[in-house]
Design an enzyme around this catalytic site. Structure first.
Site, PDB file in Angstrom:
ATOM      1  N   GLU A 129     -13.871   4.490  -1.185  1.00  0.00           N
ATOM      2  CA  GLU A 129     -15.824   4.228  -0.223  1.00  0.00           C
ATOM      3  C   GLU A 129     -15.970   4.638   0.146  1.00  0.00           C
ATOM      4  O   GLU A 129     -15.498   5.357   1.112  1.00  0.00           O
ATOM      5  CB  GLU A 129     -14.460   2.649  -0.143  1.00  0.00           C
ATOM      6  CG  GLU A 129     -13.603   2.194  -1.569  1.00  0.00           C
ATOM      7  CD  GLU A 129     -12.933   1.629  -0.601  1.00  0.00           C
ATOM      8  OE1 GLU A 129     -12.489  -0.059   0.319  1.00  0.00           O
ATOM      9  OE2 GLU A 129     -11.536   1.296  -0.677  1.00  0.00           O
ATOM     10  N   GLU A 171       0.940  -0.798  -0.076  1.00  0.00           N
ATOM     11  CA  GLU A 171       0.012  -0.051  -0.184  1.00  0.00           C
ATOM     12  C   GLU A 171       0.843   1.364   0.049  1.00  0.00           C
ATOM     13  O   GLU A 171       2.042   1.702   1.169  1.00  0.00           O
ATOM     14  CB  GLU A 171      -1.128   0.277   1.003  1.00  0.00           C
ATOM     15  CG  GLU A 171      -1.726  -0.576   1.319  1.00  0.00           C
ATOM     16  CD  GLU A 171      -2.808  -0.706   2.732  1.00  0.00           C
ATOM     17  OE1 GLU A 171      -3.052   0.731   3.118  1.00  0.00           O
ATOM     18  OE2 GLU A 171      -3.470  -1.856   3.049  1.00  0.00           O
ATOM     19  N   LYS A 223     -16.287   4.135   4.298  1.00  0.00           N
ATOM     20  CA  LYS A 223     -15.491   3.689   5.019  1.00  0.00           C
ATOM     21  C   LYS A 223     -15.183   5.047   6.291  1.00  0.00           C
ATOM     22  O   LYS A 223     -15.623   5.734   5.758  1.00  0.00           O
ATOM     23  CB  LYS A 223     -13.986   3.583   4.407  1.00  0.00           C
ATOM     24  CG  LYS A 223     -13.368   2.327   3.340  1.00  0.00           C
ATOM     25  CD  LYS A 223     -11.632   2.603   3.447  1.00  0.00           C
ATOM     26  CE  LYS A 223     -11.465   1.923   3.961  1.00  0.00           C
ATOM     27  NZ  LYS A 223     -10.202   1.816   3.553  1.00  0.00           N
ATOM     28  N   GLU A 243      -9.456   8.465   4.317  1.00  0.00           N
ATOM     29  CA  GLU A 243      -9.925   7.342   4.499  1.00  0.00           C
ATOM     30  C   GLU A 243     -11.140   6.901   3.082  1.00  0.00           C
ATOM     31  O   GLU A 243     -10.777   5.963   2.603  1.00  0.00           O
ATOM     32  CB  GLU A 243     -11.135   6.160   5.618  1.00  0.00           C
ATOM     33  CG  GLU A 243      -9.431   6.216   7.491  1.00  0.00           C
ATOM     34  CD  GLU A 243      -8.592   5.424   6.884  1.00  0.00           C
ATOM     35  OE1 GLU A 243      -9.257   4.150   5.856  1.00  0.00           O
ATOM     36  OE2 GLU A 243      -7.278   5.580   7.220  1.00  0.00           O
TER      37      GLU A 243
END
Length: 335
Positions: free
Chosen positions: A308, A260, A311, A316
């Site tokens: 997303e 990541e 999240k 985030e």
């Protein structure tokens, strides 16, 4: 991902180098997260990876809809083991065998599995004790099934107690309890250690000590000198601190894959489209160069494919390269 981690000033550690296993991916993949209620169907996502020439995919659990969509795609895939499964897989070899048969062997003829990730950022912590035995049981099950797939775990930079200068990189005593035997295990298998590297958080938490240009790969000259090595960007310094820590516990020959890395486009300090585009494009352009300590190609995975919406609010939700409607958050090239 690592928004909650504590970073020491300047380099903390991390990242990636080509690993010597069977087929090689030298370049940039992208994490495919599913924490959203408005995301495209997996088949459309696979097409989006292909149309953007993205070299690899990482998923955080063996989602069968995603695995079905990947059949015949030839996209190298990293698959995660869910945290709830770590203890059962560590304590029961038959459970590990069932997991491999159901999630890997059933798809192995048409899905290009690259690594199995046993635990994401669980060292140190309550689940850390289960990581190595689960890795061993899953690797044994893979070997028994005749599957040439290697097992590792993915760690956050919180495993480092020292990271500056990079040559001083060392694991915390608590993390070393688990990391040293894990590194011995991956070394014996020719597997890499997987690391999540976020210059963004190091910069955000130490903006008075770290220049934005150093975090974004845009420094024109050396910013940090460490013996014979000169560092123009924080990413390399973080990665080399990880290498130094590994070398201190017998991991000099273990490669690192960055599972990541990324920069948010909204939701927090220095989180904007300009910085996100600059960081991620420069990361893509940088992977072929390696680091001062290990000047060989880097294998890295950007976090993440989509914004997303389920999240935690803030950064985030804003690490995506694409919106859920498949439109790019900003222009970026994987060529």
């Amino acid at each position: 991902m690592a928004d909650r981690l504590v970073y020491s000033p300047l380099p903390i550690a991390l990242l990636i180098s080509v690993l010597a296993v069977l087929s090689s991916v030298h370049g940039i993949g992208v994490n495919y997260g599913l924490v959203g209620d408005n995301l495209p169907q997996p088949s459309a996502v696979v097409d989006l990876y292909k149309s953007n020439s993205i070299d690899g995919m990482r998923i955080f659990n063996p989602n069968h809809d995603v695995l079905e969509a990947l059949r015949g795609s030839n996209i190298p895939l990293i698959v995660g083991v869910e945290h709830k499964d770590l203890q059962p897989l560590a304590s029961d070899a038959s459970a590990a065998n069932d997991w491999v048969q159901t999630n890997i062997a059933a798809y192995s003829t048409s899905v290009a599995f690259r690594y199995i990730v046993v635990g994401n950022e669980v060292i140190p912590g309550d689940l850390a004790q289960y990581v190595l035995p689960a890795m061993q049981n899953i690797q044994t099950a893979l070997d028994s099934a005749g599957l040439q797939v290697n097992v590792s775990t993915s760690v956050a930079l919180s495993v480092l107690g020292s990271s500056y200068p990079p040559s001083a990189g060392a694991f915390t005593p608590e993390a070393q309890t688990y990391m040293e035997p894990i590194i011995r295990f991956v070394a014996s298998r020719g597997s890499p250690l997987l690391v999540n590297v976020y210059p963004y958080f190091a910069y955000r938490d130490n903006a008075d000590k770290i220049a934005l240009s150093y975090a974004l790969f845009t420094s024109e000259g050396v910013v940090v000198t460490d013996g014979a090595y000169g560092y123009k960007n924080l990413f390399d310094a973080m990665l080399d601190a990880t290498y130094a820590a590994m070398e201190k516990v017998g991991g000099a020959d273990v490669a690192v894959v960055v599972t990541e890395s990324g920069w948010p486009s909204d939701g927090g300090f220095a989180a904007n489209i300009t910085n996100a585009q600059t960081y991620n494009q420069n990361l893509i352009n940088h992977v072929g160069e390696g680091t001062p300590r290990r000047p060989s190609s880097i294998e890295a995975y950007i976090f993440a494919m989509f914004n997303e919406n389920q999240k935690e609010a803030g950064t985030e939700r804003n690490f995506g390269l694409f919106y859920p409607d498949e439109q790019p958050v900003y222009p970026i090239s994987f060529a």
